[in-house]
Enzyme design. Structure first.
Site, PDB file in Angstrom:
ATOM      1  N   HIS A  45       0.927  -1.028   0.034  1.00 29.52           N
ATOM      2  CA  HIS A  45       0.214  -0.009   0.151  1.00 29.52           C
ATOM      3  C   HIS A  45       1.111   1.190  -0.026  1.00 29.52           C
ATOM      4  CE1 HIS A  45      -3.759  -2.064   0.385  1.00 29.52           C
ATOM      5  NE2 HIS A  45      -3.300  -2.719   1.593  1.00 29.52           N
ATOM      6  N   ARG A  70       7.040  -6.128   3.003  1.00 27.57           N
ATOM      7  CA  ARG A  70       5.888  -6.696   2.741  1.00 27.57           C
ATOM      8  C   ARG A  70       5.664  -6.325   1.142  1.00 27.57           C
ATOM      9  NH1 ARG A  70      -0.170  -5.038   5.043  1.00 27.57           N
ATOM     10  NH2 ARG A  70       0.282  -3.059   3.982  1.00 27.57           N
ATOM     11  N   ASP A  84      16.412 -10.591  -3.959  1.00 25.65           N
ATOM     12  CA  ASP A  84      17.598 -10.523  -4.503  1.00 25.65           C
ATOM     13  C   ASP A  84      18.164  -9.166  -4.104  1.00 25.65           C
ATOM     14  OD1 ASP A  84      17.695 -12.607  -5.919  1.00 25.65           O
ATOM     15  OD2 ASP A  84      17.240 -11.660  -7.894  1.00 25.65           O
ATOM     16  N   GLN A 146       0.058 -13.388   5.772  1.00 31.08           N
ATOM     17  CA  GLN A 146      -0.922 -12.401   6.386  1.00 31.08           C
ATOM     18  C   GLN A 146      -2.277 -13.404   6.502  1.00 31.08           C
ATOM     19  OE1 GLN A 146       0.804  -8.325   4.746  1.00 31.08           O
ATOM     20  NE2 GLN A 146      -1.126  -8.208   5.733  1.00 31.08           N
ATOM     21  N   GLU A 148      -5.960 -12.504   6.967  1.00 29.26           N
ATOM     22  CA  GLU A 148      -6.849 -11.088   6.792  1.00 29.26           C
ATOM     23  C   GLU A 148      -8.305 -11.407   6.246  1.00 29.26           C
ATOM     24  OE1 GLU A 148      -4.330  -8.146   5.447  1.00 29.26           O
ATOM     25  OE2 GLU A 148      -3.535  -9.426   3.924  1.00 29.26           O
ATOM     26  N   SER A 173      -7.108  -4.642  10.104  1.00 24.96           N
ATOM     27  CA  SER A 173      -7.951  -3.632   9.037  1.00 24.96           C
ATOM     28  C   SER A 173      -8.795  -4.657   8.094  1.00 24.96           C
ATOM     29  CB  SER A 173      -7.203  -2.856   8.260  1.00 24.96           C
ATOM     30  OG  SER A 173      -6.330  -1.824   9.113  1.00 24.96           O
ATOM     31  N   ASP A 174      -7.932  -5.471   7.282  1.00 18.52           N
ATOM     32  CA  ASP A 174      -8.609  -6.215   6.279  1.00 18.52           C
ATOM     33  C   ASP A 174      -9.321  -7.293   6.939  1.00 18.52           C
ATOM     34  OD1 ASP A 174      -8.144  -5.427   3.342  1.00 18.52           O
ATOM     35  OD2 ASP A 174      -5.805  -5.651   4.389  1.00 18.52           O
TER      36      ASP A 174
END
Length: 255
Positions: A45, A70, A84, A146, A148, A173-174
Protein backbone atom coordinates in the site's frame (compact mmCIF):
# COMPACT_ATOMS: atom_id res chain seq x y z
CA UNK A 1 19.93 -11.95 6.11
CA UNK A 2 20.11 -12.27 9.86
CA UNK A 3 20.16 -15.82 11.24
CA UNK A 4 19.79 -14.59 14.84
CA UNK A 5 16.64 -12.66 13.95
CA UNK A 6 15.20 -15.71 12.20
CA UNK A 7 15.89 -17.88 15.22
CA UNK A 8 14.31 -15.39 17.62
CA UNK A 9 11.19 -15.00 15.48
CA UNK A 10 10.72 -18.75 15.10
CA UNK A 11 11.25 -19.27 18.81
CA UNK A 12 8.35 -16.94 19.59
CA UNK A 13 10.44 -14.40 21.49
CA UNK A 14 8.60 -11.13 22.16
CA UNK A 15 9.69 -8.86 19.30
CA UNK A 16 8.73 -5.31 18.34
CA UNK A 17 8.58 -4.20 14.73
CA UNK A 18 8.68 -0.77 13.13
CA UNK A 19 6.70 0.04 10.00
CA UNK A 20 7.93 2.04 7.01
CA UNK A 21 5.43 3.12 4.38
CA UNK A 22 7.03 6.48 3.53
CA UNK A 23 9.45 5.66 0.74
CA UNK A 24 12.64 7.34 1.87
CA UNK A 25 15.82 5.82 3.38
CA UNK A 26 16.03 8.52 6.06
CA UNK A 27 12.56 7.63 7.32
CA UNK A 28 13.66 4.01 7.59
CA UNK A 29 16.83 5.03 9.40
CA UNK A 30 14.85 7.14 11.89
CA UNK A 31 12.46 4.25 12.55
CA UNK A 32 15.44 1.94 13.06
CA UNK A 33 16.87 4.31 15.66
CA UNK A 34 13.76 3.79 17.79
CA UNK A 35 15.15 0.43 18.88
CA UNK A 36 12.80 -2.00 17.14
CA UNK A 37 13.87 -5.64 16.77
CA UNK A 38 13.12 -5.46 13.05
CA UNK A 39 11.47 -3.14 10.55
CA UNK A 40 8.84 -4.00 7.95
CA UNK A 41 8.89 -2.02 4.71
CA UNK A 42 5.54 -1.84 2.95
CA UNK A 43 5.28 -2.28 -0.80
CA UNK A 44 1.64 -3.32 -0.87
CA UNK A 45 0.00 0.00 0.00
CA UNK A 46 2.78 2.42 -0.88
CA UNK A 47 4.32 3.79 -4.09
CA UNK A 48 7.81 2.67 -3.05
CA UNK A 49 9.79 1.29 -5.99
CA UNK A 50 12.37 -1.48 -5.95
CA UNK A 51 15.09 1.11 -6.56
CA UNK A 52 14.02 3.01 -3.46
CA UNK A 53 13.66 -0.24 -1.50
CA UNK A 54 17.30 -0.94 -2.36
CA UNK A 55 18.35 2.24 -0.53
CA UNK A 56 15.92 1.66 2.36
CA UNK A 57 17.44 -1.77 3.00
CA UNK A 58 20.90 -0.21 3.00
CA UNK A 59 19.77 2.36 5.58
CA UNK A 60 18.42 -0.37 7.85
CA UNK A 61 21.58 -2.42 7.44
CA UNK A 62 23.60 0.65 8.45
CA UNK A 63 21.73 0.66 11.76
CA UNK A 64 21.94 -3.10 12.20
CA UNK A 65 18.20 -3.70 11.97
CA UNK A 66 16.77 -6.62 9.95
CA UNK A 67 14.57 -5.61 7.02
CA UNK A 68 11.39 -7.53 6.26
CA UNK A 69 9.45 -6.45 3.17
CA UNK A 70 5.71 -6.75 2.70
CA UNK A 71 5.32 -7.53 -0.98
CA UNK A 72 2.21 -6.50 -2.94
CA UNK A 73 1.03 -10.05 -3.55
CA UNK A 74 1.90 -13.74 -3.38
CA UNK A 75 3.77 -13.54 -6.66
CA UNK A 76 6.94 -15.53 -7.37
CA UNK A 77 8.41 -12.87 -9.66
CA UNK A 78 7.84 -10.08 -7.13
CA UNK A 79 9.28 -12.20 -4.34
CA UNK A 80 12.37 -13.05 -6.37
CA UNK A 81 13.18 -9.41 -7.07
CA UNK A 82 12.73 -8.37 -3.44
CA UNK A 83 14.84 -11.27 -2.14
CA UNK A 84 17.64 -10.40 -4.54
CA UNK A 85 17.99 -7.01 -2.81
CA UNK A 86 19.22 -8.80 0.30
CA UNK A 87 16.37 -8.58 2.79
CA UNK A 88 15.97 -10.68 5.94
CA UNK A 89 12.50 -11.87 5.05
CA UNK A 90 9.16 -11.12 3.47
CA UNK A 91 5.55 -10.72 4.55
CA UNK A 92 2.92 -11.83 2.07
CA UNK A 93 -0.67 -10.50 2.14
CA UNK A 94 -4.01 -12.26 1.76
CA UNK A 95 -2.95 -15.89 2.20
CA UNK A 96 -6.11 -17.96 2.58
CA UNK A 97 -5.14 -21.60 2.00
CA UNK A 98 -2.37 -24.09 2.67
CA UNK A 99 -1.87 -24.33 -1.08
CA UNK A 100 -1.17 -20.61 -1.30
CA UNK A 101 1.26 -20.98 1.60
CA UNK A 102 3.06 -23.75 -0.26
CA UNK A 103 3.35 -21.52 -3.32
CA UNK A 104 4.90 -18.77 -1.18
CA UNK A 105 7.43 -21.10 0.40
CA UNK A 106 8.25 -22.55 -3.03
CA UNK A 107 9.01 -19.05 -4.34
CA UNK A 108 11.22 -18.35 -1.32
CA UNK A 109 13.29 -21.51 -1.71
CA UNK A 110 16.14 -22.31 -4.07
CA UNK A 111 16.07 -25.44 -6.27
CA UNK A 112 15.90 -28.37 -6.04
CA UNK A 113 13.38 -27.87 -3.22
CA UNK A 114 11.85 -24.67 -4.59
CA UNK A 115 11.69 -22.43 -7.62
CA UNK A 116 13.52 -19.26 -6.60
CA UNK A 117 15.63 -17.94 -9.44
CA UNK A 118 19.40 -18.00 -9.05
CA UNK A 119 21.40 -14.83 -9.70
CA UNK A 120 24.49 -12.93 -8.59
CA UNK A 121 22.46 -10.12 -7.03
CA UNK A 122 23.07 -7.69 -4.18
CA UNK A 123 21.95 -10.41 -1.77
CA UNK A 124 25.03 -12.42 -2.74
CA UNK A 125 27.34 -9.39 -2.77
CA UNK A 126 26.95 -9.40 -6.54
CA UNK A 127 28.19 -12.96 -6.78
CA UNK A 128 31.22 -12.66 -4.47
CA UNK A 129 29.46 -14.63 -1.72
CA UNK A 130 27.24 -16.63 -4.03
CA UNK A 131 27.91 -20.12 -2.64
CA UNK A 132 27.68 -19.03 1.01
CA UNK A 133 24.42 -17.16 0.48
CA UNK A 134 22.80 -20.06 -1.34
CA UNK A 135 23.88 -22.44 1.41
CA UNK A 136 22.14 -20.47 4.16
CA UNK A 137 19.37 -18.47 2.44
CA UNK A 138 16.61 -21.06 2.77
CA UNK A 139 17.11 -21.36 6.53
CA UNK A 140 17.94 -17.72 7.33
CA UNK A 141 15.14 -15.97 5.42
CA UNK A 142 11.83 -15.61 7.26
CA UNK A 143 8.45 -16.12 5.63
CA UNK A 144 5.51 -14.36 7.27
CA UNK A 145 2.02 -14.94 5.89
CA UNK A 146 -0.88 -12.57 6.48
CA UNK A 147 -4.23 -13.88 7.71
CA UNK A 148 -6.80 -11.19 6.96
CA UNK A 149 -9.97 -12.85 5.68
CA UNK A 150 -12.61 -15.21 7.01
CA UNK A 151 -11.19 -18.01 4.84
CA UNK A 152 -7.69 -17.27 6.10
CA UNK A 153 -8.86 -17.58 9.70
CA UNK A 154 -10.61 -20.87 8.97
CA UNK A 155 -7.46 -22.27 7.38
CA UNK A 156 -4.92 -20.66 9.73
CA UNK A 157 -3.93 -23.93 11.35
CA UNK A 158 -3.26 -25.68 8.05
CA UNK A 159 -1.43 -22.62 6.69
CA UNK A 160 0.83 -22.48 9.74
CA UNK A 161 1.72 -26.15 9.43
CA UNK A 162 3.18 -25.78 5.93
CA UNK A 163 6.90 -26.42 6.22
CA UNK A 164 8.82 -23.19 5.65
CA UNK A 165 6.17 -20.88 7.11
CA UNK A 166 7.82 -19.07 10.02
CA UNK A 167 5.05 -16.83 11.31
CA UNK A 168 1.52 -15.63 10.70
CA UNK A 169 0.38 -12.02 10.82
CA UNK A 170 -3.20 -11.05 11.58
CA UNK A 171 -4.13 -7.98 9.55
CA UNK A 172 -6.86 -6.32 11.66
CA UNK A 173 -7.97 -3.80 9.04
CA UNK A 174 -8.71 -6.28 6.26
CA UNK A 175 -9.95 -8.89 8.71
CA UNK A 176 -12.51 -6.49 10.15
CA UNK A 177 -13.63 -5.63 6.61
CA UNK A 178 -13.94 -9.32 5.73
CA UNK A 179 -16.11 -9.79 8.83
CA UNK A 180 -18.36 -6.87 7.86
CA UNK A 181 -17.22 -4.51 10.62
CA UNK A 182 -14.59 -2.53 8.75
CA UNK A 183 -12.32 -0.50 11.02
CA UNK A 184 -13.78 -1.84 14.28
CA UNK A 185 -10.87 -3.83 15.68
CA UNK A 186 -12.69 -4.17 19.01
CA UNK A 187 -15.73 -5.94 17.59
CA UNK A 188 -16.35 -9.33 19.16
CA UNK A 189 -16.18 -11.06 15.78
CA UNK A 190 -12.70 -9.63 15.14
CA UNK A 191 -11.41 -10.48 18.61
CA UNK A 192 -12.90 -13.96 18.30
CA UNK A 193 -11.24 -14.52 14.93
CA UNK A 194 -7.93 -13.37 16.38
CA UNK A 195 -8.30 -15.85 19.24
CA UNK A 196 -8.99 -18.58 16.68
CA UNK A 197 -5.76 -17.80 14.81
CA UNK A 198 -3.73 -17.62 18.02
CA UNK A 199 -5.20 -20.92 19.16
CA UNK A 200 -4.72 -22.77 15.88
CA UNK A 201 -1.33 -21.49 14.74
CA UNK A 202 1.65 -23.82 14.96
CA UNK A 203 4.02 -20.85 14.53
CA UNK A 204 4.39 -17.44 16.22
CA UNK A 205 1.78 -14.81 15.36
CA UNK A 206 2.10 -11.03 15.02
CA UNK A 207 -0.21 -8.08 14.42
CA UNK A 208 -0.36 -4.30 14.07
CA UNK A 209 -1.08 -1.71 16.76
CA UNK A 210 -1.33 2.04 16.18
CA UNK A 211 -1.66 3.21 19.79
CA UNK A 212 0.08 2.45 23.08
CA UNK A 213 -3.16 0.92 24.32
CA UNK A 214 -3.33 -1.24 21.23
CA UNK A 215 0.19 -2.53 21.80
CA UNK A 216 -0.70 -3.52 25.35
CA UNK A 217 -3.95 -5.12 24.20
CA UNK A 218 -2.28 -7.34 21.60
CA UNK A 219 0.54 -8.38 23.94
CA UNK A 220 -2.01 -9.34 26.59
CA UNK A 221 -4.09 -11.22 24.02
CA UNK A 222 -1.10 -13.41 23.21
CA UNK A 223 0.64 -12.09 20.12
CA UNK A 224 4.32 -13.00 19.93
CA UNK A 225 5.36 -9.87 18.04
CA UNK A 226 3.69 -6.55 17.34
CA UNK A 227 4.16 -3.75 14.84
CA UNK A 228 4.26 -0.96 17.42
CA UNK A 229 3.51 2.15 15.41
CA UNK A 230 3.38 3.28 11.80
CA UNK A 231 5.71 5.94 10.38
CA UNK A 232 3.06 8.03 8.64
CA UNK A 233 0.68 7.92 11.59
CA UNK A 234 3.46 8.82 14.03
CA UNK A 235 4.49 11.80 11.89
CA UNK A 236 0.90 13.01 11.60
CA UNK A 237 0.21 12.54 15.31
CA UNK A 238 3.36 14.39 16.39
CA UNK A 239 2.65 17.22 13.93
CA UNK A 240 -0.94 17.57 15.14
CA UNK A 241 0.20 17.60 18.76
CA UNK A 242 2.79 20.31 18.10
CA UNK A 243 0.30 22.45 16.21
CA UNK A 244 -2.30 22.06 18.96
CA UNK A 245 0.32 23.17 21.50
CA UNK A 246 0.91 26.30 19.43
CA UNK A 247 -2.79 27.07 19.22
CA UNK A 248 -3.22 26.63 22.97
CA UNK A 249 -0.27 28.93 23.63
CA UNK A 250 -1.75 31.63 21.39
CA UNK A 251 -5.12 31.34 23.15
CA UNK A 252 -3.51 31.72 26.57
CA UNK A 253 -1.47 34.74 25.42
CA UNK A 254 -4.56 36.46 24.04
CA UNK A 255 -6.71 35.94 27.11
Amino acid sequence: MDSEFAERLRAGEPLSAGWVSLGHPRVAELVALAGYDFVIVDLEHSPTSLETLDDIVRALELRGVPAVVRVPWNDAVELKRVLDIGVSGVMIPMVETAEAAEEAVDAMTYPPDGMRGVAGSRATNYGLDFAEYMEHADEDLVTILQIETVDGVENAGAISEVEGVDSLFVGPSDLSASLGVSGDWEDESVLGAIDDVLGESAVPVGSLAVTDEGVERWVEQGFDWVIAGVDSRSLLSASQSANEAFERAVERRDE
